[in-house]
Design an enzyme around this catalytic site. Structure first.
Site, PDB file in Angstrom:
ATOM      1  N   ASP A  61      37.185  -5.671 -12.109  1.00 29.10           N
ATOM      2  CA  ASP A  61      37.118  -6.010 -10.677  1.00 29.10           C
ATOM      3  C   ASP A  61      38.488  -5.819 -10.031  1.00 29.10           C
ATOM      4  OD1 ASP A  61      37.909  -8.104 -12.340  1.00 29.10           O
ATOM      5  OD2 ASP A  61      36.939  -9.678 -11.166  1.00 29.10           O
TER       6      ASP A  61
ATOM      7  N   TYR B 115      24.327   1.945 -21.420  1.00 26.89           N
ATOM      8  CA  TYR B 115      23.481   3.094 -21.100  1.00 26.89           C
ATOM      9  C   TYR B 115      22.626   3.517 -22.291  1.00 26.89           C
ATOM     10  CZ  TYR B 115      25.987   3.720 -16.695  1.00 26.89           C
ATOM     11  OH  TYR B 115      26.516   3.547 -15.441  1.00 26.89           O
TER      12      TYR B 115
ATOM     13  N   ASP C  98      31.680   5.072 -15.052  1.00 25.54           N
ATOM     14  CA  ASP C  98      30.730   5.679 -14.122  1.00 25.54           C
ATOM     15  C   ASP C  98      31.024   5.179 -12.705  1.00 25.54           C
ATOM     16  OD1 ASP C  98      28.538   7.064 -13.172  1.00 25.54           O
ATOM     17  OD2 ASP C  98      27.082   5.540 -13.785  1.00 25.54           O
TER      18      ASP C  98
ATOM     19  N   LYS D 238      36.172  -6.433 -19.001  1.00 28.59           N
ATOM     20  CA  LYS D 238      35.824  -7.707 -18.356  1.00 28.59           C
ATOM     21  C   LYS D 238      35.862  -8.760 -19.463  1.00 28.59           C
ATOM     22  CE  LYS D 238      34.394 -10.117 -14.769  1.00 28.59           C
ATOM     23  NZ  LYS D 238      35.256 -10.390 -13.602  1.00 28.59           N
TER      24      LYS D 238
ATOM     25  N   ASP E 218      33.275   7.257  -9.294  1.00 32.46           N
ATOM     26  CA  ASP E 218      32.779   7.502  -7.931  1.00 32.46           C
ATOM     27  C   ASP E 218      33.746   6.898  -6.910  1.00 32.46           C
ATOM     28  OD1 ASP E 218      30.434   8.472  -9.188  1.00 32.46           O
ATOM     29  OD2 ASP E 218      29.198   7.779  -7.517  1.00 32.46           O
TER      30      ASP E 218
HETATM   31  C1  IPM Z   1      27.360  10.638 -13.935  1.00 28.39           C
HETATM   32  C2  IPM Z   1      25.946  10.266 -13.594  1.00 28.39           C
HETATM   33  C3  IPM Z   1      25.178  10.031 -14.884  1.00 28.39           C
HETATM   34  C4  IPM Z   1      25.930   8.990 -15.660  1.00 28.39           C
HETATM   35  C5  IPM Z   1      23.710   9.686 -14.734  1.00 28.39           C
HETATM   36  C6  IPM Z   1      22.964  10.709 -13.914  1.00 28.39           C
HETATM   37  C7  IPM Z   1      23.047   9.466 -16.068  1.00 28.39           C
HETATM   38  O1  IPM Z   1      25.927   9.156 -12.765  1.00 28.39           O
HETATM   39  O2  IPM Z   1      27.535  11.646 -14.648  1.00 28.39           O
HETATM   40  O3  IPM Z   1      28.279   9.945 -13.520  1.00 28.39           O
HETATM   41  O4  IPM Z   1      25.797   7.801 -15.397  1.00 28.39           O
HETATM   42  O5  IPM Z   1      26.698   9.363 -16.541  1.00 28.39           O
HETATM   43 MN    MN Z   2      27.920   8.601 -12.037  1.00 23.84          MN
END
Ligand code: IPM
Ligand code: MN
Length: 364
Positions: A219, A141, A243, A187, A247
């Protein structure tokens, strides 16, 4: 005065969920006799429209002058009248960097009160209690070089030993306050950065003989989070893997809207729900404010060292969910009708109850 907080509502559902988070904070101030100085700032697409940049100088100055930053969400790539498209997400990466917050903590728990809102069978997810410790200032990033030239695009995944060591130490220290287990994600069968990650995390593990340690390929972890989520306590990840996995793990407790996060390591803590701007539901008043409300709890705990107040918020949220109230994202068939963002805020404020008066008097 108990501290200064910069509030950055941002874009999409950000302002809506932060409104409820602030009401909960105001209720805590009232109930426990605190006073926070709250300043509002501009960030994200909204800032690009007004200042041409997602993190204006004014906001940067404020951010380094407060004790904590509470952020809603940033998103929506916008095209300023004169200039190239700017992605507001860049502002968030800049803010984390400005504050030096390398450790992004993302707790995910499925207590009894939440099992009904998970799309998974209750007996599969009941008792899940993990925290993702995501490295937040390095990796792909931030890595350079990066670009798109002549039909070729490239990014750079880059980690130094020092960067890996400091986030690993954060994870092991946190594990000491929990179930004493760290699973490091990489990985290492493909990436050089992961080979170093595995070596350094292994070295750090050697200094924490009291903590159970394992490395796992990303994975495989993606699968195990679904097939056997209760095995995890602290998940230690680089920036991108954390990240993605956060999610994914959010679904265990029903919705991304539930999850709070803290970015720490620097002098000013940054607190934000894990979810994004959710443009599809922005402005409708139906977003789930729980992630934002629990981010306030993390702020009270980690920056202001008020664990009792933080726990009171966690308990209030748990009571509301236990009573079957849920926003539309959590809606499980057979219960009550979904509540709005504002109703959820009101319910949580109502569930805060009153702290024991005796205790309050003792303090003053
Ligand atoms: C998160 C978001 C951010 C990240 C983005 C918006 C830069 O996806 O906080 O998870 O990747 O950290
Ligand atoms: Mn995110």
């Amino acid at each position: 005065m108990d501290g200064r907080i910069l509030v950055l509502p941002g874009d999409g559902v950000g302002p809506e969920v932060l409104r409820e988070a602030r009401r909960v904070l105001a209720a805590i101030e009232e109930l426990y006799g605190h006073r926070f100085d709250i300043i509002e700032g501009s960030m994200g697409a909204e800032a690009i429209e007004r200042f041409g940049t997602p993190l204006p100088e004014e906001t940067r100055k404020l951010a380094v002058s407060v004790d904590a930053v509470l952020l809603g969400a940033v998103g929506f790539a916008v095209q300023p009248a004169n200039g190239p498209t700017v992605d507001p997400a860049k502002g968030l990466l800049e803010l984390r960097e400005l504050l030096g917050n390398y450790a992004n903590l993302r707790p995910i728990a499925v207590p009894d009160t939440v099992v009904g809102t998970s799309p998974f069978r209750a007996d599969h997810v009941r008792g899940v209690d993990l925290v993702i410790v995501r490295e937040a200032l390095g990796g792909i990033y931030y890595g350079r070089p990066r670009g798109i030239e002549n039909g070729v695009a490239y990014d750079t995944e880059i980690y130094s030993e020092a960067e890996i060591r400091r986030i690993a130490e954060s994870a092991f220290e946190l594990a000491r306050t929990r179930r004493r287990k760290v699973t490091s994600i990489d990985k290492a069968n493909v990436l050089a950065s992961s080979v170093l990650w595995r070596r350094i995390t292994g070295e750090v593990a050697g200094q924490y003989a009291d903590i159970e340690f394992a490395s796992m390929f990303v994975d495989n972890c993606a699968m195990q989070l679904i097939s056997n989520p209760r095995q995890f306590d602290v998940l230690l990840t680089n920036n991108m893997f954390g990240d993605i996995l956060s999610d994914e793990a959010a679904v265990l407790c029903g919705s991304l809207g539930m999850l709070p996060s803290a970015s720490v390591g620097g002098d000013v803590g940054l607190y934000e729900p894990v979810h994004g701007t959710a443009p599809d539901i922005a402005g409708k008043g139906i977003a789930n404010p729980v992630g934002a409300i629990l981010s306030v709890a993390m702020m009270l705990d980690l920056t202001f060292e008020l664990p009792e107040e933080a726990n009171a918020i966690g308990d209030a949220v748990a009571r509301v969910l236990r009573d079957g109230y849920a926003t539309a994202d959590l809606w499980a068939a057979g219960g009550r009708a979904p509540v709005s963002t504002a109703e959820m805020g009101t319910l949580v404020v109502g569930a805060l109850g009153t702290p024991k008066r005796a205790k309050r008097e003792q303090r003053c």
